[in-house]
Motif scaffolding. Structure first.
Motif, PDB file in Angstrom:
ATOM      1  N   ASP A 167      -5.526  -2.190  -9.442  1.00 27.23           N
ATOM      2  CA  ASP A 167      -5.206  -2.195  -8.011  1.00 27.23           C
ATOM      3  C   ASP A 167      -5.852  -1.019  -7.279  1.00 27.23           C
ATOM      4  O   ASP A 167      -6.481  -1.202  -6.230  1.00 27.23           O
ATOM      5  N   THR A 207      -8.863  -1.183  -4.502  1.00 25.01           N
ATOM      6  CA  THR A 207      -8.707  -0.576  -3.179  1.00 25.01           C
ATOM      7  C   THR A 207      -9.937   0.280  -2.894  1.00 25.01           C
ATOM      8  O   THR A 207     -10.545   0.225  -1.819  1.00 25.01           O
ATOM      9  N   ASP A 265      -0.414  -6.567 -13.269  1.00 25.82           N
ATOM     10  CA  ASP A 265       0.201  -6.361 -11.956  1.00 25.82           C
ATOM     11  C   ASP A 265      -0.799  -6.415 -10.807  1.00 25.82           C
ATOM     12  O   ASP A 265      -0.484  -6.041  -9.680  1.00 25.82           O
ATOM     13  N   ASP A 278      -2.007  -3.707   1.996  1.00 27.19           N
ATOM     14  CA  ASP A 278      -0.974  -3.238   2.904  1.00 27.19           C
ATOM     15  C   ASP A 278      -1.272  -1.744   3.112  1.00 27.19           C
ATOM     16  O   ASP A 278      -2.251  -1.226   2.562  1.00 27.19           O
ATOM     17  N   GLU A 325       0.348   2.309   3.099  1.00 28.93           N
ATOM     18  CA  GLU A 325       1.450   3.220   2.782  1.00 28.93           C
ATOM     19  C   GLU A 325       1.231   4.467   3.603  1.00 28.93           C
ATOM     20  O   GLU A 325       0.091   4.836   3.889  1.00 28.93           O
ATOM     21  N   VAL A 364      -3.489   0.217   0.511  1.00 23.69           N
ATOM     22  CA  VAL A 364      -3.193   0.009  -0.915  1.00 23.69           C
ATOM     23  C   VAL A 364      -3.112  -1.481  -1.210  1.00 23.69           C
ATOM     24  O   VAL A 364      -2.612  -2.259  -0.405  1.00 23.69           O
ATOM     25  N   LYS A 381      -0.966  -3.710  -3.077  1.00 17.95           N
ATOM     26  CA  LYS A 381       0.373  -3.585  -3.658  1.00 17.95           C
ATOM     27  C   LYS A 381       0.380  -4.137  -5.068  1.00 17.95           C
ATOM     28  O   LYS A 381      -0.133  -5.224  -5.319  1.00 17.95           O
ATOM     29  N   LYS A 382       0.969  -3.377  -5.959  1.00 20.23           N
ATOM     30  CA  LYS A 382       1.109  -3.890  -7.316  1.00 20.23           C
ATOM     31  C   LYS A 382       1.985  -5.129  -7.287  1.00 20.23           C
ATOM     32  O   LYS A 382       2.995  -5.166  -6.597  1.00 20.23           O
TER      33      LYS A 382
END
Lengths: 568, 568
Positions: free
Chosen positions: A198, A202, A230, A498, A500, A509, A511-512
């Protein structure tokens, strides 16, 4: 047994030298390794016939689309793309492409590179593929190797990332971005492929935006890698490596189950790799049917305490004793402790106290802990208390990652059962055996599924680059069907994103993807676990097979999430 | 994936009830487990055609023949027997036979029982086979189950001992021997089969002598079981389970090697099961080529100290650093610590001191340690010191078995490297990762080799009983040839025996077969290890395969000991 092959005919390697590969002339291959070189991953039929790349509708973001649009003005809203039969407008021009591994190993990574290479060889003749060495740091320092057929050959269907190695660096600061720009300019790259999880994807999106904002020609494509499982979304059903790692761990869990049952006196507490999400634990539970599997996401959602978990386990042990079973198997994920709200709180308070106060022998310092934290601290076994106080990282923080959760749970369950024994509520002899299954699963030979999936991912990555796409993650879907029917395409990285808020700024990020408590795998598990707890429904799935009737089995998580109906 | 089969058609089980099997009606089998039921172990051709049992010359003992002759007056000197083509004088009369598992699990045990059963079915119609439950204790308490085709079927080619389970009890005292006599009389047993390691086979011989001395008809035959590989002799080339366990551990070691190489920053210290002998470590070294493998027998023979071992490892780490390799794999056996003479001495002194003196905080008690022991104690890392002082068994003795040798070595090497760093002799960043591979190897699915070897062992056990033999261990030889050409027979247990003096009495023992420092496997290893230490000659053998070109591979130890010439 015939002699192992020596790869003496391969060029010499030094890490320090660019343009020289990493396989050493001293390398020798075992027969099994040599044999796996012969596996030719089949391609989905869409890739074997004329195809064209078609755009879908515009996309948004996983959350906060306005912020994502601001952060990625040149990429936001791009359509997903898919391949359909037809005649391509893609010209056969050659490409210069760089590829890098980012983060921890996952079985199948070498096949992604093989897939890219073969695509370029077959459909973009005259192309050049560079491998950046030692992870993203290799991009920044421009350490690379030109990947040729001879160099890539010995890594086909092999585990590990040692063809070009990996690291956990990020390309984030303006200076680092500048270094990356210089490298891709120096090598005149049309494309850059980032094979990672992830965070790395990113980062891939940040690079894609950066290059495009500067009107540079270099496109960036990500590939979904992580044994933790994930990194996934609708178009990317699973990250590669998950299938192999879970099967390796499940083989070992199954063996421990048979051992528990044969010996009749041990409870095996098995911690499985994977800090952030519990997909591995859930998948291994579905493969093996342990008496207990603790899913971190559920612990967090239900605000469970250490005491709750201890009592849950002790209750099952007591009930099993009454049924005549003084043994069992309990699996949990490495990151379990991070999911327990009260533990997080205790650790925050400890960090504060340890930074400013003296820990006195008499324990006066404990007065500074809040009620619940103090209660938890007193509840923890002595060695864990000491570990929390003594082993700290260079910043003085408690090292949660170093806590051997399986040993902690054994000690806590032991204490609980001793108390029950004293009041006559338990008559058994509890013996816990701790295990950690981790490194041995990250670098196994990829299963046929992972080998084929990765090869397809690599091949489609080549297509996406060839079609001028950037800021996408390669996707291969319809995975429960035969390989021939797999569908392929690319999904905008911005659509997975999304934001953070960190240090007062929005940070993008991916998201996991945590275990969905309402998802099919969790529901299946939840509907069966009470039965597994008391009865012995153990399944021993055995070692991964590469030929024969089990060679193409797919993990339960993918099957269930893609809606396959099957019995256990 | 199709539904797993449920074994609901099998009878109900309770441990407490005799004559009821242990497989539960709730048991379900995974597809792989079900599939393995279909493997039909091939029999050596000698067993498929008419054969007769011929006696060889009289035997003696492995040591102190006069004492062995006194201890076993009814058995001593018996000939070895072998099977040759011809017509048997064995009548087809039916037999009543009991079988028991003794000691720790080893893959293949169920196939020994299957082999006995099939022999009785095919060649001694009307026979009855009883399984004693929960190990030798089941003989003494007369807890047994009548083994039928339906009961045995689900265990064919499966790992574990859970068909009838096992334990570590011995039948030694006059009272225990009396109980065993009563049981075999009650069941009217013609034969008793003890499937176990060195101690259990010694016990088998004691029982055989006891029954014969009392003119009882019950014959006793032993079968060579132990993953440790330390029960072997000329006629018994290997104990069953060794092949499977070593392959499982080697798979994991191979994966850790690829991980070490891909990550480039970890030294994996892997402790392997096996307290007494280092055969497993040596075999896994031959299969995988680690940078360092520490063979306990060599440590003992060369009177190595902890300090020697630490420096040996640290030297290799330093040299590898200079070659650019800041990673590696080191394997050692669980029992390593028992081989180090100075450690034995320290522990003896500690036991003495701890029994009589107070361990004062100031460390005054250390004055009671002798010079070398005190030096060693001070050299040990703090957590190990504490473990030695705090964790003691019910008799107050230091628990050597609980020491995690791999962690101890990591700490010691770390300290040594820190010191070298301070004086500029080491510039790397050492990070050790501890592993213990044990329980997951004892109960895997037996390899085809172990499955076939065990089946043949069981089959010939039936023949030996049918031929009126007692006090023998079943033997299957010529194992490097195809199964068809394997030779079979039986070897007198007294011929494997020596005596040990315990409490002023001679006690018979089958001497453990330790690693022979002059044997072919050790010589091969010794000739290659310096090369493996510095270069990366890692082999990743992959998971055990049951079909395909690697399905019938045999371990290196057996191949080398039986004189096979092959390259690595």
């Amino acid at each position: 047994m015939s002699p192992a092959i020596a790869t003496n005919d391969l060029p010499v390697t030094q890490y320090e030298e660019s343009l020289i590969p990493i396989l050493l002339p001293s390398d020798i291959y075992g027969e099994f390794q040599s044999n796996r070189l012969n596996h030719t991953p089949p391609l989905p039929s869409i890739l074997k016939n004329p195809f064209r790349v078609v755009d879908g509708p515009a996309t948004t973001a996983a959350g906060n689309p306005n912020e994502i649009a601001k952060l990625f003005p040149n990429l936001y809203g791009q359509p997903s793309v898919s391949l359909v039969p037809g005649h391509s407008e893609v010209k056969g021009q050659s490409l210069k492409v760089g590829v890098v591994f980012s983060g921890g190993q996952a079985p199948g990574g070498h096949n992604v590179i093989t897939g890219i290479f073969d695509y370029l060889q077959e459909r973009a003749r005259g192309s050049t593929l560079y491998g950046f060495k030692g992870g993203p740091a290799g991009i920044m320092s421009c350490k690379y190797v030109k990947l040729t057929a001879e160099l890539i050959y010995p890594y086909r269907n092999q585990g590990g990332f040692h063809m070009i190695c990996s690291s956990r660096d990020k390309i984030e600061t303006p200076e680092q971005l500048k270094q990356a720009e210089e490298t891709v300019k120096k090598l005149d790259l049309d494309g850059l492929v980032i094979i990672g999880g992830d965070d790395s994807n990113t980062n891939a999106c940040v690079l894609a935006e950066n290059f495009r904002s500067k009107n540079m020609k270099t496109q960036v494509i990500g590939c979904p890698k992580t044994i933790d499982g994930d990194l996934k979304c609708k178009e990317v059903p699973i990250s590669f490596g998950f299938d192999t790692a879970c099967k390796i761990y499940s083989e070992m869990i199954g063996n421990a189950m048979i051992d528990a049952r044969s010996t009749g006196k041990y409870y095996h507490f098995i911690r499985l790799m994977g800090r952030a999400a519990s997909h591995i634990t859930l998948e291994c539970a579905l493969q093996t049917h342990p008496n207990i599997a603790i899913i971190g996401e559920e612990v967090a959602a239900k605000n469970r305490t250490m005491k709750n978990i201890t009592i849950y386990i002790a209750d099952i042990i007591c009930k099993r004793m009454e049924l005549g079973f003084n043994y069992g198997v309990i699996i949990l994920s490495e990151g379990l402790i991070d999911f327990i709200p009260e533990v997080k709180q205790l650790i925050a308070e400890l960090n504060e106290i340890l930074a400013h106060d003296v820990v006195d022998e008499a324990g006066m310092w404990k007065g500074k802990l809040r009620g619940q934290s103090r209660e938890l601290f007193e509840f923890l076994p002595r060695p864990i208390q000491e570990q929390l106080l003594l082993e700290r990282d260079p910043h003085g923080n408690v090292q949660v990652a170093k806590i051997e959760t399986e040993k902690m749970l054994i000690q806590m369950v032991e204490t609980e059962l001793d108390q029950r024994k004293q009041r006559g509520a338990y008559k058994g002899q509890f013996q816990g055996k701790p295990h950690f299954f981790g490194y041995e699963g990250r670098c196994g030979f990829p299963t046929n599924f992972d080998a084929n999936y990765c090869y397809a991912l690599g091949y489609v990555t080549g297509i996406l680059l060839h079609s001028g796409k950037t800021g996408l993650i390669s996707s291969v879907s319809n995975l429960t069907a035969p390989v021939d029917e797999w569908t392929v395409g690319g999904t905008p990285l911005t659509s997975l994103m999304d934001v953070e808020r960190r240090h007062g700024k929005f940070k993008p990020v991916i998201k996991k993807a945590m275990v969905d408590l309402e998802g099919a795998p969790m529901k299946k598990f939840a509907s069966l676990r009470d039965d597994w707890a008391l009865k012995n429904r153990y399944i021993s799935p055995g070692p991964i097979q590469f030929v024969g009737p089990f060679a193409n089995d797919i993990n339960h998580t993918v099957m269930l999430e893609l809606g396959a109906q099957f019995l256990f």
